[in-house]
Design a protein around this motif. Structure first.
Motif, PDB file in Angstrom:
ATOM      1  N   GLU A  65      16.633 -25.786 -33.568  1.00 19.37           N
ATOM      2  CA  GLU A  65      16.645 -25.063 -34.844  1.00 19.37           C
ATOM      3  C   GLU A  65      16.733 -26.005 -36.048  1.00 19.37           C
ATOM      4  N   PRO A  66      17.710 -26.930 -36.084  1.00 15.27           N
ATOM      5  CA  PRO A  66      17.742 -27.826 -37.257  1.00 15.27           C
ATOM      6  C   PRO A  66      16.560 -28.775 -37.340  1.00 15.27           C
ATOM      7  N   ILE A  67      15.943 -29.138 -36.213  1.00 16.37           N
ATOM      8  CA  ILE A  67      14.743 -29.981 -36.285  1.00 16.37           C
ATOM      9  C   ILE A  67      13.637 -29.231 -37.022  1.00 16.37           C
ATOM     10  N   ARG A  68      13.383 -27.988 -36.614  1.00 20.39           N
ATOM     11  CA  ARG A  68      12.337 -27.192 -37.270  1.00 20.39           C
ATOM     12  C   ARG A  68      12.669 -26.936 -38.732  1.00 20.39           C
ATOM     13  N   ASP A  69      13.926 -26.579 -39.000  1.00 24.03           N
ATOM     14  CA  ASP A  69      14.319 -26.300 -40.375  1.00 24.03           C
ATOM     15  C   ASP A  69      14.188 -27.538 -41.255  1.00 24.03           C
ATOM     16  N   ASN A  70      14.526 -28.711 -40.725  1.00 21.14           N
ATOM     17  CA  ASN A  70      14.430 -29.942 -41.502  1.00 21.14           C
ATOM     18  C   ASN A  70      12.981 -30.320 -41.792  1.00 21.14           C
ATOM     19  N   ILE A  71      12.091 -30.039 -40.857  1.00 17.56           N
ATOM     20  CA  ILE A  71      10.670 -30.279 -41.109  1.00 17.56           C
ATOM     21  C   ILE A  71      10.201 -29.426 -42.287  1.00 17.56           C
ATOM     22  N   LEU A  72      10.568 -28.148 -42.281  1.00 13.55           N
ATOM     23  CA  LEU A  72      10.192 -27.258 -43.373  1.00 13.55           C
ATOM     24  C   LEU A  72      10.844 -27.688 -44.694  1.00 13.55           C
ATOM     25  N   ARG A  73      12.094 -28.108 -44.616  1.00  7.98           N
ATOM     26  CA  ARG A  73      12.793 -28.529 -45.836  1.00  7.98           C
ATOM     27  C   ARG A  73      12.116 -29.759 -46.450  1.00  7.98           C
ATOM     28  N   ALA A  74      11.780 -30.747 -45.606  1.00  5.36           N
ATOM     29  CA  ALA A  74      11.135 -31.955 -46.124  1.00  5.36           C
ATOM     30  C   ALA A  74       9.773 -31.633 -46.734  1.00  5.36           C
ATOM     31  N   ALA A  75       9.040 -30.737 -46.089  1.00  2.00           N
ATOM     32  CA  ALA A  75       7.708 -30.374 -46.588  1.00  2.00           C
ATOM     33  C   ALA A  75       7.770 -29.500 -47.825  1.00  2.00           C
ATOM     34  N   GLY A  76       8.964 -28.979 -48.132  1.00  2.00           N
ATOM     35  CA  GLY A  76       9.107 -28.116 -49.298  1.00  2.00           C
ATOM     36  C   GLY A  76       8.655 -26.691 -49.061  1.00  2.00           C
ATOM     37  N   THR A  77       8.563 -26.282 -47.802  1.00  2.00           N
ATOM     38  CA  THR A  77       8.061 -24.941 -47.486  1.00  2.00           C
ATOM     39  C   THR A  77       9.141 -24.008 -46.939  1.00  2.00           C
ATOM     40  N   LEU A  78      10.358 -24.498 -46.771  1.00  2.00           N
ATOM     41  CA  LEU A  78      11.412 -23.687 -46.149  1.00  2.00           C
ATOM     42  C   LEU A  78      11.744 -22.473 -47.004  1.00  2.00           C
ATOM     43  N   MET A 104      -1.358 -20.369 -33.221  1.00  2.00           N
ATOM     44  CA  MET A 104      -2.125 -21.553 -33.578  1.00  2.00           C
ATOM     45  C   MET A 104      -2.195 -21.731 -35.088  1.00  2.00           C
ATOM     46  N   LYS A 105      -1.877 -20.668 -35.847  1.00  2.00           N
ATOM     47  CA  LYS A 105      -1.874 -20.736 -37.293  1.00  2.00           C
ATOM     48  C   LYS A 105      -0.560 -20.165 -37.814  1.00  2.00           C
ATOM     49  N   TYR A 106      -0.050 -20.792 -38.863  1.00  2.00           N
ATOM     50  CA  TYR A 106       1.232 -20.386 -39.434  1.00  2.00           C
ATOM     51  C   TYR A 106       1.076 -20.186 -40.936  1.00  2.00           C
ATOM     52  N   GLY A 107       1.845 -19.239 -41.449  1.00  2.00           N
ATOM     53  CA  GLY A 107       1.818 -18.969 -42.879  1.00  2.00           C
ATOM     54  C   GLY A 107       3.219 -18.873 -43.433  1.00  2.00           C
ATOM     55  N   PRO A 108       3.364 -18.573 -44.722  1.00  2.00           N
ATOM     56  CA  PRO A 108       4.691 -18.516 -45.352  1.00  2.00           C
ATOM     57  C   PRO A 108       5.674 -17.589 -44.652  1.00  2.00           C
ATOM     58  N   SER A 109       5.181 -16.533 -44.034  1.00  2.00           N
ATOM     59  CA  SER A 109       6.098 -15.621 -43.335  1.00  2.00           C
ATOM     60  C   SER A 109       6.730 -16.273 -42.115  1.00  2.00           C
ATOM     61  N   ASP A 110       6.164 -17.389 -41.639  1.00  2.00           N
ATOM     62  CA  ASP A 110       6.699 -18.103 -40.475  1.00  2.00           C
ATOM     63  C   ASP A 110       7.597 -19.262 -40.876  1.00  2.00           C
ATOM     64  N   TRP A 111       7.816 -19.454 -42.161  1.00  2.00           N
ATOM     65  CA  TRP A 111       8.522 -20.643 -42.620  1.00  2.00           C
ATOM     66  C   TRP A 111       9.974 -20.371 -42.961  1.00  2.00           C
ATOM     67  N   ARG A 112      10.534 -19.354 -42.340  1.00  2.00           N
ATOM     68  CA  ARG A 112      11.954 -19.083 -42.500  1.00  2.00           C
ATOM     69  C   ARG A 112      12.742 -19.949 -41.517  1.00  2.00           C
ATOM     70  N   ARG A 113      14.044 -19.981 -41.673  1.00  2.00           N
ATOM     71  CA  ARG A 113      14.883 -20.733 -40.743  1.00  2.00           C
ATOM     72  C   ARG A 113      14.683 -20.182 -39.332  1.00  2.00           C
ATOM     73  N   MET A 114      14.773 -21.063 -38.356  1.00  2.00           N
ATOM     74  CA  MET A 114      14.486 -20.678 -36.982  1.00  2.00           C
ATOM     75  C   MET A 114      15.491 -19.647 -36.464  1.00  2.00           C
ATOM     76  N   LEU A 115      16.625 -19.557 -37.138  1.00  2.00           N
ATOM     77  CA  LEU A 115      17.607 -18.525 -36.805  1.00  2.00           C
ATOM     78  C   LEU A 115      16.982 -17.143 -36.800  1.00  2.00           C
ATOM     79  N   TYR A 116      15.950 -16.929 -37.639  1.00  2.00           N
ATOM     80  CA  TYR A 116      15.328 -15.616 -37.784  1.00  2.00           C
ATOM     81  C   TYR A 116      14.103 -15.431 -36.888  1.00  2.00           C
TER      82      TYR A 116
END
Length: 230
Positions: A65-78, A104-116
């Motif tokens: 969970e924190p690995i995925r969240d940190n990737i999104l945070r660094a990219a500015g998309t979290l 295979m494709k992700y959008g803003p609706s998928d960029w929430r914290r992995m907790l959700y």
């Protein structure tokens, strides 16, 4: 227990403090032992390679969970909004039964914290399921912590990581302009929370020149310093 006398002393301190957990937490967190560096010492490793005797902080990998969240945070998309409906890590094919296929494709609706992220029984999320997420068909008291080639392959090649590496590169161009040195410095701050050393800056600029800024972002997401608590 590795330190039974220490546990007995902490228990007596908890009782004498009127069962104040806050006081015990403060004692532990401000202690010299807790605040030790993770830097190894050759003579100590020869005696206690597993760091069981609390002579240093043993580095450990972050959970999925924190690995995925940190990737999104660094990219500015979290998307850090709290509450509300979750999101799915799968494409659902409805037949007589529901079939789940990795997205295979992700959008803003998928960029929430992995907790959700919606949990699906007997299915693991394609990219981060290899990071010891438990099978959602059962409960476990503790997660295992492994290091496998599949973890590296997932972080190098998954559509999610490739997409976020591209988005981080866009963020760097937007915030640091076209100067490779400024881009590299900003990338280090966002991903690792520090300034790059002179050698790191030189190597990173060479990578950007020979490959691309996206390749550097992808490499940072796979760096031990990004994935481990030092």
């Amino acid at each position: 227990p590795s330190h039974p006398k220490l546990l007995d002393w902490l228990a007596s301190e908890l009782v004498s403090s009127g069962w104040s957990l806050k006081r015990i937490h403060r004692q532990i967190l401000t202690s010299r032992t807790w605040r030790q560096s993770s830097l190894p010492r050759k003579e100590a490793l020869a005696v206690d390679g597993a760091s069981r005797l609390l002579w240093r902080f043993p580095p450990r990998r972050l959970e999925a969970e924190p690995i995925r969240d940190n990737i999104l945070r660094a990219a500015g998309t979290l998307d850090s909004r709290m509450g509300g409906p979750g999101f799915s890590g799968f494409e659902v094919e409805a037949e007589n039964v529901r079939h789940y296929h990795p997205k295979m494709k992700y959008g803003p609706s998928d960029w929430r914290r992995m907790l959700y992220m919606t949990k699906v029984r007997q299915e693991r999320e394609a990219t981060f399921g290899v990071f010891d997420c438990p099978d959602f068909n059962q409960t476990v008291p503790n997660r295992s912590r492994s290091t496998t080639p599949l973890q590296s392959l997932s972080l190098l090649n998954s559509p999610f990581v490739l997409q976020q590496a591209g988005l981080l590169a866009k963020r760097l161009r937007r915030e640091a302009g076209t100067d490779p040195v400024a881009q590299v410095t900003r990338a280090w701050r966002l991903a690792l929370g520090r300034e790059p050393t002179r050698g790191e800056r030189t190597d990173a600029c060479r990578l950007v020149a020979e490959q691309s800024l996206e390749a550097l972002c992808r490499a940072l997401f796979n760096a031990n310093e990004f994935l481990f608590l030092p």
